[in-house]
Scaffold this motif. Structure first.
Motif: not given
Length: 511
Positions: A270-277, A300-302, A354-360, A500-501
């Motif tokens: 269940n991903m919100e508009s702001v999601h962290m991995k 790392m936090i993405m 950035p939008v719609n891209s994973d950023v570390g 998501e951890t």
């Protein structure tokens, strides 16, 4: 000693597996086993009971009995030794001492019983020899298969070479306006005028067709040449027969597709508009006698933003780590803000992530040789016995806040000695005879289930059981670094977010 029969029966006297070593009718053996429970005196502890004609030597196995039926003049000491060997054979093929499990492996047990006793007399064999005999591993068969595979590879290579030569000859003939040799049919090299016109016509027609080398004409008689692909057809026919008999067959390709499909159809997060991995990977090497040789952990936090209206945000990081990790922020992140207030935000507050891209946005590293930092300790003790090794292996969770899932501890085994005899075990096990490994499987290790042990016996030397490898996955990270709050730059209003951890193993070995 004359052993009449060996049987595994229920406490009511119902035979599950019975092997007769002398001429006996089915009615006779069923009658003897049905009378066996009635002859036992429940008030006394014995290992045998006698009637006027036979002697029962037995051993309880949970809800079942292992029973040997012998003559009355047999040596009771030899009978008891034989009974112990029979009792050790059963766990070799059956994981649980239950009626269904015994029935499923009845033929394996019968084959093993035949290796122990022949024509009523005990053979001079031990458990390791029984494993070897029942496996029927043949060196000559391996050599034959290797030679056959080499011949098939050479034949396929020769076939490809011949096909290339024929295609080249055809192209050369077409460029010269002649018919390719070997494709004309029946005539000799001397061609009359009428047949020459026919040959030219055939050449023109064939030139318009796709340039595919046709197969040469086969002789009408039977061929003794090597048939390429025949092996595959035999396997397919054998598989079809098994399917017709009701067996479920899955090829390796189907298994691969199934695993891929499982990954594809995994339940979505269940991903919100702001999601962290938040992901951590550990590389650890320990010595078999204790002591951490090296441990390295990378985290790392993405950050992923799927709605541009949440581009200008700040992440509130809670760092409760006490192990001394080294933190490093992204070059575009305001390092002073993070050092002072544990906030992750861009250096230029007017810019957006950035939008719609994973950023570390934040990464950390921990490298140590302190034994107290080991999350899961593994202690493996192989000790030599008379016929091989008794191996004791145990685990203990040192980090109580962790919850490890799908833990698999892989112990290498010596090749060619069969399956291990499992004594006590917490969890489950899988024996992979092809890779010669024993996999100790534990679904969960946490503070409530922080230790466990496994005992097994097998032929071999103490060095054969290393290196031990460990794999697991956890939804709690090791360094206890979390994002507790997300706010917008303007107004500091809170923003809904999802996390998501994952804590994974890159390499975890006990050498």
């Amino acid at each position: 000693m004359v052993l009449l029969a060996a049987a595994v029966c229920t406490k009511a006297g119902k035979a599950i597996v019975s092997r007769q070593f002398v001429e006996m009718t089915r009615t006779r053996i069923e009658g003897l086993l049905a009378a066996f429970p009635k002859l036992m005196n429940t008030g006394k502890q014995h290992t045998f009971v006698e009637t006027e004609s036979v002697r029962y030597v037995y051993q309880p196995m949970e809800k079942l009995y292992m029973v040997l039926i012998t003559t009355k003049n047999s040596n009771i000491l030899e009978d008891l030794e034989t009974l112990r060997l029979f009792s050790r054979v059963i766990p070799e093929y059956c994981r649980a001492l239950e009626e269904n499990e015994i029935s499923e492996h009845c033929f394996d047990l019968i084959f093993a019983f035949d290796e122990i006793v022949a024509l009523g007399y005990r053979e001079n064999v031990n458990l390791a020899q029984i494993r070897t005999f029942t496996e029927m591993d043949s060196h000559e068969e391996k050599v034959f298969r290797a030679v056959r595979e080499t011949q098939e590879r050479e034949a396929k290579a020769e076939m490809r070479r011949k096909a290339k030569e024929l295609q080249q000859a055809r192209r050369d003939a077409e460029r010269q306006g002649k018919k390719a040799p070997g494709f004309g049919g029946f005539g000799s090299s001397t061609v009359s005028g009428g047949s020459t016109a026919a040959m030219i016509t055939d050449t023109i027609i064939e030139t318009d067709k796709p340039k595919v080398a046709p197969a040469p004409t086969r002789p009408s008689g039977p061929s003794k040449a090597l048939k390429l692909g025949a092996k595959g057809k035999e396997v397919d026919n054998f598989v079809d027969k098994l399917k017709s008999e009701g067996e479920t067959i899955m090829s390796s390709n189907m298994g691969k597709r199934t695993s891929e499909a499982t990954k594809v159809h995994a339940p979505p997060i269940n991903m919100e508009s702001v999601h962290m991995k938040i992901e951590e990977k550990i590389t650890l090497t320990c010595g078999r006698d204790g002591g951490l040789q090296n441990m390295e952990l990378h985290g790392m936090i993405m950050l992923r933003i799927s709605d541009d209206k949440f581009g200008r945000i700040r992440l509130h990081v809670e760092n409760e780590d006490k192990k001394g990790v080294q933190l490093q922020t992204h070059p575009n992140v305001d390092k002073k803000l993070f050092t002072a207030e544990s906030l992750i935000g861009l250096k230029n507050p007017e810019k957006s992530f950035p939008v719609n891209s994973d950023v570390g946005v934040l990464k950390w590293r921990l490298q140590t040789t302190e034994d107290s930092f080991i999350p899961l300790t593994i202690n493996c003790w192989p000790s030599e016995s008379g016929n091989g090794c008794d191996v004791n292996i145990e685990y203990e969770l040192q980090e109580d806040n962790l919850e490890l899932n799908d833990v698999v501890i892989t112990i290498p085994l010596p090749s060619g000695v069969g399956a291990p005899v499992i004594g006590e075990i917490d969890g489950e096990y899988r024996h992979d005879s092809r890779r010669n490994t024993l996999e100790w499987c534990l679904p969960v290790i946490d503070a409530k289930n922080k230790s466990g042990s496994l005992e097994f016996s097998i032929a071999g030397q103490p060095n054969d059981f290393f290196p031990v490898q460990v794999s697991f996955i956890s939804k709690k990270n090791y360094c206890n670094i979390q994002v507790t709050k997300v706010t917008q730059v303007d107004g500091n209003s809170p923003v809904r977010f999802s996390t998501e951890t994952t804590f994974l193993v890159d390499k975890y070995e006990i050498l």
